[in-house]
Design an enzyme around this catalytic site. Structure first.
Site, PDB file in Angstrom:
ATOM      1  N   SER A   1      10.522  12.486  -3.569  1.00  0.00           N
ATOM      2  CA  SER A   1       9.649  11.359  -3.231  1.00  0.00           C
ATOM      3  C   SER A   1       8.691  10.972  -4.350  1.00  0.00           C
ATOM      4  O   SER A   1       7.785  10.166  -4.125  1.00  0.00           O
ATOM      5  CB  SER A   1       8.827  11.686  -1.975  1.00  0.00           C
ATOM      6  OG  SER A   1       9.663  12.128  -0.954  1.00  0.00           O
TER       7      SER A   1
ATOM      8  N   ARG B   1      -4.638   1.526   0.423  1.00  0.00           N
ATOM      9  CA  ARG B   1      -4.667   1.616  -1.033  1.00  0.00           C
ATOM     10  C   ARG B   1      -5.817   0.739  -1.477  1.00  0.00           C
ATOM     11  O   ARG B   1      -6.126  -0.263  -0.807  1.00  0.00           O
ATOM     12  CB  ARG B   1      -3.331   1.077  -1.578  1.00  0.00           C
ATOM     13  CG  ARG B   1      -3.160   1.191  -3.071  1.00  0.00           C
ATOM     14  CD  ARG B   1      -1.806   0.606  -3.489  1.00  0.00           C
ATOM     15  NE  ARG B   1      -1.487   0.974  -4.855  1.00  0.00           N
ATOM     16  CZ  ARG B   1      -0.417   0.553  -5.513  1.00  0.00           C
ATOM     17  NH1 ARG B   1       0.446  -0.258  -4.922  1.00  0.00           N
ATOM     18  NH2 ARG B   1      -0.212   0.927  -6.758  1.00  0.00           N
TER      19      ARG B   1
ATOM     20  N   HIS C   1       2.793  -4.605   9.171  1.00  0.00           N
ATOM     21  CA  HIS C   1       1.611  -5.035   8.400  1.00  0.00           C
ATOM     22  C   HIS C   1       0.623  -5.753   9.317  1.00  0.00           C
ATOM     23  O   HIS C   1      -0.249  -6.484   8.851  1.00  0.00           O
ATOM     24  CB  HIS C   1       2.029  -5.984   7.275  1.00  0.00           C
ATOM     25  CG  HIS C   1       3.006  -5.402   6.305  1.00  0.00           C
ATOM     26  ND1 HIS C   1       2.875  -4.137   5.789  1.00  0.00           N
ATOM     27  CD2 HIS C   1       4.134  -5.907   5.749  1.00  0.00           C
ATOM     28  CE1 HIS C   1       3.882  -3.903   4.958  1.00  0.00           C
ATOM     29  NE2 HIS C   1       4.661  -4.956   4.924  1.00  0.00           N
TER      30      HIS C   1
ATOM     31  N   CYS D   1       0.824  -1.218   0.000  1.00  0.00           N
ATOM     32  CA  CYS D   1       0.000   0.000   0.000  1.00  0.00           C
ATOM     33  C   CYS D   1       0.858   1.267   0.000  1.00  0.00           C
ATOM     34  O   CYS D   1       0.330   2.375   0.127  1.00  0.00           O
ATOM     35  CB  CYS D   1      -0.950  -0.009   1.194  1.00  0.00           C
ATOM     36  SG  CYS D   1      -2.246  -1.249   1.023  1.00  0.00           S
ATOM     37  N   GLY D   2       2.177   1.122  -0.120  1.00  0.00           N
ATOM     38  CA  GLY D   2       3.039   2.299  -0.215  1.00  0.00           C
ATOM     39  C   GLY D   2       3.860   2.591   1.027  1.00  0.00           C
ATOM     40  O   GLY D   2       4.286   3.724   1.248  1.00  0.00           O
TER      41      GLY D   2
ATOM     42  N   PHE E   1       7.554   8.953  -7.664  1.00  0.00           N
ATOM     43  CA  PHE E   1       7.867   7.582  -8.045  1.00  0.00           C
ATOM     44  C   PHE E   1       9.150   7.536  -8.874  1.00  0.00           C
ATOM     45  O   PHE E   1      10.036   6.721  -8.618  1.00  0.00           O
ATOM     46  CB  PHE E   1       6.693   6.957  -8.826  1.00  0.00           C
ATOM     47  CG  PHE E   1       7.029   5.593  -9.316  1.00  0.00           C
ATOM     48  CD1 PHE E   1       7.032   4.511  -8.436  1.00  0.00           C
ATOM     49  CD2 PHE E   1       7.392   5.381 -10.638  1.00  0.00           C
ATOM     50  CE1 PHE E   1       7.387   3.247  -8.871  1.00  0.00           C
ATOM     51  CE2 PHE E   1       7.748   4.110 -11.078  1.00  0.00           C
ATOM     52  CZ  PHE E   1       7.744   3.051 -10.195  1.00  0.00           C
ATOM     53  N   GLN E   2       9.256   8.438  -9.861  1.00  0.00           N
ATOM     54  CA  GLN E   2      10.420   8.431 -10.747  1.00  0.00           C
ATOM     55  C   GLN E   2      11.709   8.644  -9.959  1.00  0.00           C
ATOM     56  O   GLN E   2      12.694   7.940 -10.171  1.00  0.00           O
ATOM     57  CB  GLN E   2      10.291   9.525 -11.825  1.00  0.00           C
ATOM     58  CG  GLN E   2       9.260   9.244 -12.906  1.00  0.00           C
ATOM     59  CD  GLN E   2       7.804   9.422 -12.412  1.00  0.00           C
ATOM     60  OE1 GLN E   2       7.566   9.929 -11.305  1.00  0.00           O
ATOM     61  NE2 GLN E   2       6.853   8.984 -13.216  1.00  0.00           N
TER      62      GLN E   2
HETATM   63  P1  A3P Z   1       3.221  -0.982  -7.655  1.00  0.00           P
HETATM   64  O1  A3P Z   1       3.622  -2.411  -7.531  1.00  0.00           O
HETATM   65  O2  A3P Z   1       1.788  -0.830  -8.076  1.00  0.00           O
HETATM   66  O3  A3P Z   1       4.148  -0.205  -8.525  1.00  0.00           O
HETATM   67  P2  A3P Z   1       5.097  -1.103  -0.336  1.00  0.00           P
HETATM   68  O4  A3P Z   1       6.202  -0.119  -0.208  1.00  0.00           O
HETATM   69  O5  A3P Z   1       4.107  -1.000   0.762  1.00  0.00           O
HETATM   70  O6  A3P Z   1       5.624  -2.459  -0.568  1.00  0.00           O
HETATM   71  O7  A3P Z   1       4.255  -0.680  -1.636  1.00  0.00           O
HETATM   72  C1  A3P Z   1       4.828  -0.799  -2.920  1.00  0.00           C
HETATM   73  C2  A3P Z   1       3.956  -0.070  -3.928  1.00  0.00           C
HETATM   74  O8  A3P Z   1       4.078   1.353  -3.710  1.00  0.00           O
HETATM   75  C3  A3P Z   1       4.443  -0.337  -5.354  1.00  0.00           C
HETATM   76  O9  A3P Z   1       3.280  -0.325  -6.186  1.00  0.00           O
HETATM   77  C4  A3P Z   1       5.340   0.869  -5.577  1.00  0.00           C
HETATM   78  O10 A3P Z   1       5.619   1.159  -6.914  1.00  0.00           O
HETATM   79  C5  A3P Z   1       4.516   1.964  -4.922  1.00  0.00           C
HETATM   80  N1  A3P Z   1       5.344   3.143  -4.646  1.00  0.00           N
HETATM   81  C6  A3P Z   1       6.524   3.203  -3.993  1.00  0.00           C
HETATM   82  N2  A3P Z   1       7.013   4.450  -3.996  1.00  0.00           N
HETATM   83  C7  A3P Z   1       6.130   5.203  -4.672  1.00  0.00           C
HETATM   84  C8  A3P Z   1       6.084   6.588  -5.023  1.00  0.00           C
HETATM   85  N3  A3P Z   1       7.072   7.422  -4.692  1.00  0.00           N
HETATM   86  N4  A3P Z   1       5.009   7.030  -5.707  1.00  0.00           N
HETATM   87  C9  A3P Z   1       4.012   6.190  -6.055  1.00  0.00           C
HETATM   88  N5  A3P Z   1       4.009   4.869  -5.766  1.00  0.00           N
HETATM   89  C10 A3P Z   1       5.045   4.380  -5.085  1.00  0.00           C
END
Ligand code: A3P
Length: 282
Positions: free
Chosen positions: A222, A125, A103, A51-52, A224-225
């Site tokens: 912060s 999420r 978790h 969930c991020g 994603f990219q």
């Molecule tokens: P996806 O697999 O859909 O790309 P966790 O950290 O709880 O394991 O969650 C991982 C999910 O959060 C992944 O989803 C990952 O890409 C997404 N994520 C991590 N950093 C992110 C960011 N800066 N922005 C958006 N999504 C992000």
């Protein structure tokens, strides 16, 4: 079919009714966790997997020392319930504030978190993207159970027979506590839509006062990219799998129409009547 399920079930152990991957959790660690001493300034991040949590972990660790060149020192395994049972002894030596990602259900957290009134941020999420992300994670990362197909993973996810158990059980368990004192709730989708606003809310909740400029700097680091580009450096070989795609709606690339309906049904049956259910976004 049966033998495939048996082979899969060997990769999990069950503790208090919830399956965990044998490579990440042990019952000895869970027992040791019961006596873990939380501090009032511990920062607890609770989420179902995928969930991020690594995103928020990064935001908070950058915010803690936004005023200095110091870097936040991570516990060796940021997920509280993972690792060896002696980790809690070592964690006593860590300076405050410590970030404790977990978790676990609310009911399964060590009592000292509540006794000492540590603040808890709960990240949610939508279940479809969470399931899709979880499937890719299992199949991309070595050393955790992998699935022969998305259909197989989906079936297990709906039954709650995946690592950390059912998304829906987790959501229902936390739903009762989202308005508790010291608890704040945030959505992956909202953070994605307005990262700076989310960072402001998160940091205010934990009592860091950041300038607008500091919030902008942390936002830029912060995205994603930005996080994916640095992921090998920050998270090692697993980095690119942790920062896979980072989008809302990627579930549409995996779900069949039948699976979509099945998930909608489950959602209706278990979450639609809850205040959390009304807030989740697709
Ligand atoms: P996806 O697999 O859909 O790309 P966790 O950290 O709880 O394991 O969650 C991982 C999910 O959060 C992944 O989803 C990952 O890409 C997404 N994520 C991590 N950093 C992110 C960011 N800066 N922005 C958006 N999504 C992000």
């Amino acid at each position: 079919e049966k033998s495939k399920e048996t082979a899969l079930s060997r990769l999990f152990f069950t503790y208090q009714g919830i399956p965990y991957p044998i490579t990440m959790c042990t019952s000895e660690t869970f027992q040791a966790l019961d006596t873990f001493e939380a501090r009032s300034d511990d920062i607890v991040l609770a989420s179902y997997p995928k969930c991020g949590s690594n995103w928020i972990l990064h935001i908070i660790s950058e915010s803690i020392f936004a005023d200095s060149k110091k870097k936040y020192e991570y516990p060796e395994f940021p997920v509280l319930e993972c690792g060896d049972p002696e980790k809690y002894q070592r964690m006593k030596l860590l300076p405050s504030p410590r970030i404790l990602a977990t978790h676990l259900h609310y009911d399964k957290l060590p009592g000292s978190i509540f006794k000492n009134k540590a603040k808890i941020l709960v990240i949610f999420r939508n279940p479809k993207d969470t399931a899709a992300s979880f499937f890719h994670f299992h199949n991309d990362v070595p050393d955790i159970p992998s699935y022969s197909s998305w259909d197989e993973f989906f079936r297990q996810f709906m039954k709650g027979q995946v690592s950390w158990g059912s998304y829906f059980d987790f959501a229902i368990n936390w739903n009762k506590h989202l308005d508790d004192e010291n608890v704040k709730f945030i959505l992956y989708e909202d953070l994605k839509e307005n990262l700076a606003a989310g960072i402001k809310q998160i940091t205010e909740f934990f009592g860091f006062s950041l300038t607008g400029e500091q919030i902008q700097t942390i936002s830029a680091q912060s995205t994603f990219q930005a996080m994916r580009a640095k992921s090998r450096e920050t998270h090692g070989a697993v980095g690119p799998f942790l920062f896979r795609k980072g989008e809302v709606g990627d579930w549409k690339n995996l779900f069949t129409e039948t699976q979509n309906q099945e998930m909608d049904e489950k959602f209706k049956e278990r979450l639609a009547g809850t205040s959390l259910g009304a807030k989740l976004k697709y």
